[in-house]
Enzyme design. Sequence first.
Site, mmCIF file in Angstrom:
data_model
loop_
_atom_site.group_PDB
_atom_site.id
_atom_site.type_symbol
_atom_site.label_atom_id
_atom_site.label_comp_id
_atom_site.label_asym_id
_atom_site.label_seq_id
_atom_site.Cartn_x
_atom_site.Cartn_y
_atom_site.Cartn_z
ATOM 1 C CD GLU A 81 -2.948 -1.194 2.272
ATOM 2 O OE1 GLU A 81 -2.579 -0.654 3.331
ATOM 3 O OE2 GLU A 81 -3.987 -1.862 2.160
ATOM 4 C CD GLU A 112 5.131 -21.182 11.710
ATOM 5 O OE1 GLU A 112 5.293 -21.405 12.920
ATOM 6 O OE2 GLU A 112 4.158 -20.531 11.254
#
Length: 272
Positions: A81, A112
Site C-alpha cells: 500500500e 515457518e
Amino acid sequence: MSFNKITEQDSNYNHLEKMSLEELLININQEDQTVPFAIEKAIPQIKALVEQAVGNLKKGGRLFYIGSGTSGRLGIVDASECPPTFGVPHDLVIGIIAGGDSAIRQAVEFAEDSIEQGWKDLQAYHISNNDIVVGIAASGTTPYVIGALKKCNENKIITGCITCNQNSPLAQIAKYPIEVVVGPEFVTGSSRMKAGTAQKLVLNMISTSTMIQLGHVRGNKMVDMQLSNNKLVDRGIKMVMKELNLSENEAQKLLDKYQSVRLAIKNYRIEN
C-alpha cells in the site's frame, strides 16, 4: 529470563459454542477494544524503530517486513500500500512471507520452521546494511523470522520486530523490538485476532509516520499518491481545488498536465 507465551494462554472466555451470536460479537468487540491501549505502552519502542527506518531510507536503504502466515500477510499488505498511497517506488518497502507468494493465499506447511530460509529470501533482494529488516511474529518464536534476523545482525543490518509476547526469543534478537502484549485470544491461540489487529495497527504507524517524516504528506494530504484509478484522480482534483482555490475544471486540467498533485500545486505557484 523465562518466556511466557501469553498468545497461547487459555481464553478469558469459555463455552463459546453456548453463547448467542450477539454475545459472541459483543465479547469479541470488547477484547478488540483492549488492543490500542496495549499499543500505547509500546509507543517508545515504535518511535525508536521508526527513527532508524527514516534514517536508513534517507540514505537510500529499504524497509523489509518478514514473517510467516498472518504476520507475513500483514507485512505484505502494508508494503504493497506504500506505492499507491505515498508515490514511492515498489522496492522501497518490501514484504516477504515464508513459503513465497503462494503463501499469501494458502498456507504452506512447515514453511515457518526453516531457520535458514528467511535469510535466503532476503538475499534474493541483495540486502545490504543500508536496509532495515522488521520481523513480524505474534508468538516471537518463528524460526524463519528469528533465523533471518540473526543473520541480519551478523551482517550489521538493523533489525526490528513486532511481537505480542514479552521477552520472546525474537524480541531478544531484534535490535529494536516492539512488544504489544494483547493477552490471550478470544479463541485460544487464534493470533490472527487481537495479535493480528495489533500488528496491523503498528504497521500502519510505522509506514505512515516514516513516509510523513520523509516528506510524502503535505498538510494532511497524500500529495504523492499514484493517480491509478478514478477515485484517486477525483481525490487529487479536490486536493488541488482546495489548495489553490481553483474550479474543478481548472484543477482537472492541471492534474492532467502534471499527473501529480504535488507537481500540479508546485508548478501552478511557479507560473502564477
